[in-house]
Design a protein around this motif. Structure first.
Motif, PDB file in Angstrom:
ATOM      1  N   ARG A 137      -7.695  -8.731  33.486  1.00  0.00           N
ATOM      2  CA  ARG A 137      -6.682  -8.679  32.637  1.00  0.00           C
ATOM      3  C   ARG A 137      -7.166  -9.612  31.364  1.00  0.00           C
ATOM      4  O   ARG A 137      -6.833  -9.232  30.194  1.00  0.00           O
ATOM      5  N   ARG A 138      -7.824 -10.745  31.672  1.00  0.00           N
ATOM      6  CA  ARG A 138      -8.352 -11.554  30.291  1.00  0.00           C
ATOM      7  C   ARG A 138      -9.050 -10.421  29.438  1.00  0.00           C
ATOM      8  O   ARG A 138      -9.119 -10.290  28.269  1.00  0.00           O
ATOM      9  N   MET A 139      -9.982  -9.649  30.341  1.00  0.00           N
ATOM     10  CA  MET A 139     -10.817  -8.866  29.490  1.00  0.00           C
ATOM     11  C   MET A 139     -10.141  -7.691  28.660  1.00  0.00           C
ATOM     12  O   MET A 139     -10.527  -7.218  27.625  1.00  0.00           O
ATOM     13  N   MET A 140      -9.149  -7.172  29.415  1.00  0.00           N
ATOM     14  CA  MET A 140      -8.203  -6.245  28.683  1.00  0.00           C
ATOM     15  C   MET A 140      -7.553  -6.563  27.532  1.00  0.00           C
ATOM     16  O   MET A 140      -7.432  -6.093  26.592  1.00  0.00           O
ATOM     17  N   GLN A 141      -6.947  -7.969  27.646  1.00  0.00           N
ATOM     18  CA  GLN A 141      -6.392  -8.589  26.469  1.00  0.00           C
ATOM     19  C   GLN A 141      -7.203  -8.467  25.250  1.00  0.00           C
ATOM     20  O   GLN A 141      -6.895  -8.354  24.300  1.00  0.00           O
ATOM     21  N   ASP A 142      -8.550  -9.057  25.690  1.00  0.00           N
ATOM     22  CA  ASP A 142      -9.583  -9.169  24.386  1.00  0.00           C
ATOM     23  C   ASP A 142      -9.933  -7.723  24.115  1.00  0.00           C
ATOM     24  O   ASP A 142      -9.845  -7.680  22.695  1.00  0.00           O
ATOM     25  N   LYS A 143     -10.123  -6.789  24.960  1.00  0.00           N
ATOM     26  CA  LYS A 143     -10.162  -5.476  24.342  1.00  0.00           C
ATOM     27  C   LYS A 143      -9.235  -4.718  23.434  1.00  0.00           C
ATOM     28  O   LYS A 143      -9.638  -4.294  22.183  1.00  0.00           O
ATOM     29  N   ILE A 144      -7.992  -5.090  23.803  1.00  0.00           N
ATOM     30  CA  ILE A 144      -6.678  -4.339  23.112  1.00  0.00           C
ATOM     31  C   ILE A 144      -6.652  -4.878  21.656  1.00  0.00           C
ATOM     32  O   ILE A 144      -6.194  -4.107  20.798  1.00  0.00           O
ATOM     33  N   LYS A 145      -7.374  -6.008  21.454  1.00  0.00           N
ATOM     34  CA  LYS A 145      -7.360  -6.659  20.080  1.00  0.00           C
ATOM     35  C   LYS A 145      -8.444  -5.788  19.062  1.00  0.00           C
ATOM     36  O   LYS A 145      -8.124  -5.769  17.839  1.00  0.00           O
ATOM     37  N   THR A 146      -9.274  -5.362  19.798  1.00  0.00           N
ATOM     38  CA  THR A 146     -10.113  -4.512  18.772  1.00  0.00           C
ATOM     39  C   THR A 146     -10.442  -2.979  18.886  1.00  0.00           C
ATOM     40  O   THR A 146     -11.336  -2.351  18.337  1.00  0.00           O
ATOM     41  N   GLU A 147      -9.901  -2.563  20.214  1.00  0.00           N
ATOM     42  CA  GLU A 147      -9.973  -1.267  20.426  1.00  0.00           C
ATOM     43  C   GLU A 147      -8.856  -0.835  20.735  1.00  0.00           C
ATOM     44  O   GLU A 147      -7.922  -1.257  21.238  1.00  0.00           O
ATOM     45  N   ILE A 167      -6.980   0.823  22.977  1.00  0.00           N
ATOM     46  CA  ILE A 167      -6.768   1.208  24.283  1.00  0.00           C
ATOM     47  C   ILE A 167      -5.373   1.206  24.851  1.00  0.00           C
ATOM     48  O   ILE A 167      -5.279   1.924  26.045  1.00  0.00           O
ATOM     49  N   SER A 168      -4.467   0.951  23.975  1.00  0.00           N
ATOM     50  CA  SER A 168      -2.960   0.926  24.325  1.00  0.00           C
ATOM     51  C   SER A 168      -2.542   2.184  24.739  1.00  0.00           C
ATOM     52  O   SER A 168      -1.939   2.682  25.705  1.00  0.00           O
ATOM     53  N   PHE A 169      -3.206   3.326  24.154  1.00  0.00           N
ATOM     54  CA  PHE A 169      -2.817   4.671  24.273  1.00  0.00           C
ATOM     55  C   PHE A 169      -3.152   5.453  25.649  1.00  0.00           C
ATOM     56  O   PHE A 169      -2.562   6.151  26.015  1.00  0.00           O
ATOM     57  N   GLN A 170      -4.063   4.637  26.469  1.00  0.00           N
ATOM     58  CA  GLN A 170      -4.340   5.079  27.702  1.00  0.00           C
ATOM     59  C   GLN A 170      -3.386   4.697  28.580  1.00  0.00           C
ATOM     60  O   GLN A 170      -3.154   5.318  29.656  1.00  0.00           O
ATOM     61  N   LEU A 171      -2.447   3.642  28.288  1.00  0.00           N
ATOM     62  CA  LEU A 171      -1.489   3.333  28.986  1.00  0.00           C
ATOM     63  C   LEU A 171      -0.033   4.073  28.936  1.00  0.00           C
ATOM     64  O   LEU A 171       0.978   3.804  29.393  1.00  0.00           O
ATOM     65  N   LEU A 172      -0.146   4.901  27.528  1.00  0.00           N
ATOM     66  CA  LEU A 172       1.194   5.325  27.298  1.00  0.00           C
ATOM     67  C   LEU A 172       1.046   6.840  27.542  1.00  0.00           C
ATOM     68  O   LEU A 172       0.014   7.471  27.549  1.00  0.00           O
ATOM     69  N   PRO A 173       2.195   7.568  27.500  1.00  0.00           N
ATOM     70  CA  PRO A 173       2.510   9.053  27.464  1.00  0.00           C
ATOM     71  C   PRO A 173       1.759   9.427  25.885  1.00  0.00           C
ATOM     72  O   PRO A 173       1.560   8.538  25.009  1.00  0.00           O
ATOM     73  N   GLN A 174       1.461  10.683  25.744  1.00  0.00           N
ATOM     74  CA  GLN A 174       0.872  11.086  24.552  1.00  0.00           C
ATOM     75  C   GLN A 174       1.951  10.678  23.417  1.00  0.00           C
ATOM     76  O   GLN A 174       1.438  10.425  22.148  1.00  0.00           O
ATOM     77  N   ALA A 215      -8.605  10.335  13.121  1.00  0.00           N
ATOM     78  CA  ALA A 215      -8.144   9.280  11.941  1.00  0.00           C
ATOM     79  C   ALA A 215      -8.530   8.182  12.501  1.00  0.00           C
ATOM     80  O   ALA A 215      -9.083   7.137  11.422  1.00  0.00           O
ATOM     81  N   PHE A 216      -8.427   7.508  13.806  1.00  0.00           N
ATOM     82  CA  PHE A 216      -9.222   6.237  14.028  1.00  0.00           C
ATOM     83  C   PHE A 216     -10.645   6.163  13.716  1.00  0.00           C
ATOM     84  O   PHE A 216     -11.063   5.142  13.138  1.00  0.00           O
ATOM     85  N   ASN A 217     -11.340   7.110  13.971  1.00  0.00           N
ATOM     86  CA  ASN A 217     -12.798   6.944  13.867  1.00  0.00           C
ATOM     87  C   ASN A 217     -13.241   6.961  12.270  1.00  0.00           C
ATOM     88  O   ASN A 217     -14.183   6.236  12.039  1.00  0.00           O
ATOM     89  N   GLU A 218     -12.408   7.442  11.495  1.00  0.00           N
ATOM     90  CA  GLU A 218     -12.487   7.067   9.952  1.00  0.00           C
ATOM     91  C   GLU A 218     -11.990   5.803   9.426  1.00  0.00           C
ATOM     92  O   GLU A 218     -12.401   5.348   8.465  1.00  0.00           O
ATOM     93  N   ASP A 219     -11.017   5.307  10.174  1.00  0.00           N
ATOM     94  CA  ASP A 219     -10.229   4.044   9.761  1.00  0.00           C
ATOM     95  C   ASP A 219     -10.919   2.858  10.073  1.00  0.00           C
ATOM     96  O   ASP A 219     -11.028   2.661  11.467  1.00  0.00           O
ATOM     97  N   THR A 220     -11.423   2.029   9.464  1.00  0.00           N
ATOM     98  CA  THR A 220     -12.042   0.872   9.640  1.00  0.00           C
ATOM     99  C   THR A 220     -11.071  -0.374   9.951  1.00  0.00           C
ATOM    100  O   THR A 220     -11.261  -1.283  10.609  1.00  0.00           O
ATOM    101  N   ASN A 221      -9.864   0.006   9.650  1.00  0.00           N
ATOM    102  CA  ASN A 221      -8.882  -1.029   9.591  1.00  0.00           C
ATOM    103  C   ASN A 221      -7.774  -1.174  10.971  1.00  0.00           C
ATOM    104  O   ASN A 221      -6.744  -0.756  10.953  1.00  0.00           O
ATOM    105  N   PHE A 222      -8.808  -1.728  11.627  1.00  0.00           N
ATOM    106  CA  PHE A 222      -8.082  -1.966  13.129  1.00  0.00           C
ATOM    107  C   PHE A 222      -8.015  -3.458  13.420  1.00  0.00           C
ATOM    108  O   PHE A 222      -8.842  -4.171  13.376  1.00  0.00           O
ATOM    109  N   LYS A 223      -6.893  -3.732  13.937  1.00  0.00           N
ATOM    110  CA  LYS A 223      -6.714  -5.186  14.064  1.00  0.00           C
ATOM    111  C   LYS A 223      -5.224  -5.669  14.720  1.00  0.00           C
ATOM    112  O   LYS A 223      -4.147  -5.263  13.922  1.00  0.00           O
ATOM    113  N   LEU A 224      -5.160  -5.898  15.920  1.00  0.00           N
ATOM    114  CA  LEU A 224      -4.018  -6.452  16.425  1.00  0.00           C
ATOM    115  C   LEU A 224      -3.651  -7.712  17.128  1.00  0.00           C
ATOM    116  O   LEU A 224      -4.600  -7.650  18.169  1.00  0.00           O
TER     117      LEU A 224
END
Lengths: 225, 225
Positions: free
Chosen positions: A139-149, A151-158, A216-225
DNA sequence: TCAAAAGTGTTAGATTTACACCCATGA
DNA sequence: TCATGGGTGTAAATCTAACACTTTTGA
């Protein structure tokens, strides 16, 4: 020239899967009561042994497939767990992986056949061996990961609503966020695209559905949550 | 009641140590030419096998001790590396660990006896098996860690100048930072204490020496770099 | 006397946070 | 008609980043 390391001992190596799902606003993991000795009846992760002719990563994918029938799932290694007595029967070193799946992709009949259940991450029962530790670390690792990648979309419907996405972030991070600020941040992410479709299941008024655009993600450098 | 998992196969499990040191403004790792087959002569991490009666963590500590004579060293697991053919001889799954040591604590004679060398992280030679991958992953993990935990002090002498500390951050993160901004951030960390002692080896004028106060750190919530 | 590292503040811009009301709809 | 979740903007506060000169001293 065949036995190089013969003075050393060999051990069993297994994999254990921490399978995360998101449903009803809750982050859940898939666990079941262990059906074999040692530890029969204790709550446990689903796992399997690493075969002689498969990589550890492949063993993890295979194990996940056995349980869920799903392939090409987002999986990441959590780490090796190697206390001497972690398995009450024999020396077994286990390598934990976490996987993110969309709960709806998992056939509920298959789930029942395997005797596993979705349990809220915040309400885990006592568990076999070091499985609870594995889950906590995952869980800790996933929390860290979701901030920089993304990955949330893997858990949601399309297609998902912004409220769903927000609830997911809240469940993962364990704290609520401000709706307006959250949506502002999403607007800056050009790879989260608004569709024309409306979801009416969550509210009377209905909410726009969004989708994740990988290109679009791969072109977009702008990720942070 | 003795053989529970007999239908599965056992494998060798080893540990490999990525030993980081900081010297002359450079982040370095300790590597040597492999002295056994398979892979004799190739640059390699220092490693060892996990014994039947020791935990994987203990195997890593023991291996580090064999090489350096040092105990109670900061070590963290990098992860398991488990490709089928990663070892040219036999199936060996290896669990990598990184360690942070103060270069000055490592007796240079011992180093030479083991035939290992400090190599700049940015100038690694081609390496045996997947060891380069291990180092890269270890470095990334260490970079992440240094942002949230005060691990830099593991790589420095007990007393250090702010310039040394800054150079360490720069070496770890691979980019230069502004001196004034850096020092401002350090001032906010009450657990980095200025001593009355002056180091004259680095400059004519001399620089104040600082030390890390662990107790103060534990009280101080205020960490971020 | 000069080269080399130590030490020191301010300001503009960017980011983050807090906060409240109207809308559309089905029951 | 009202309860429910959907949707929207602004302003203050905080944080970050850019920037240049003086000090000390050994050679």
């Amino acid at each position: 020239m065949t036995i190089f390391y013969s003075e050393h001992s060999k051990v069993y190596v297994s994999v254990d899967c921490i399978i995360f799902g998101f449903d009803e606003g809750q982050l859940r993991v898939l666990i079941g009561k262990r059906q074999m000795d040692p530890g029969r009846g204790e709550w446990s992760l689903y796992g399997g042994f690493v075969g002689a002719h498969e990589s550890v990563d492949d063993a993890a994918s295979r194990t996940l497939f056995e349980l869920t029938g799903l392939r090409n799932i987002y999986m990441r290694q959590v780490g090796a767990f190697g206390s001497v007595d972690r398995d009450p029967g024999e020396r077994v070193i286990s390598i934990a992986y976490y996987a993110l799946i969309n709960v709806k992709d998992y056939d509920d009949r298959l789930r029942q056949e395997h005797g596993v259940e979705w349990v809220n991450i915040n309400a885990l029962p006592p568990m076999y061996s070091d499985h609870r530790e594995m889950i906590k670390k995952a869980r800790r690792m996933m929390q860290d990961k979701i901030k920089t990648e993304p990955i949330s979309f893997q858990l949601l419907p399309q297609l998902f609503t912004l409220t769903q996405l927000q609830r997911l972030y809240e469940a993962v991070n364990g704290e609520e966020v401000d709706k307006r600020n959250f949506r502002k941040r999403i607007k800056d992410m050009n790879f989260i695209e608004k569709t024309e479709q409306i979801d009416k299941t969550g509210s009377k008024r209905g909410a726009y559905l969004y989708c994740f655009n990988k290109n679009a993600f791969n072109e977009d450098t702008n990720f942070k949550l």
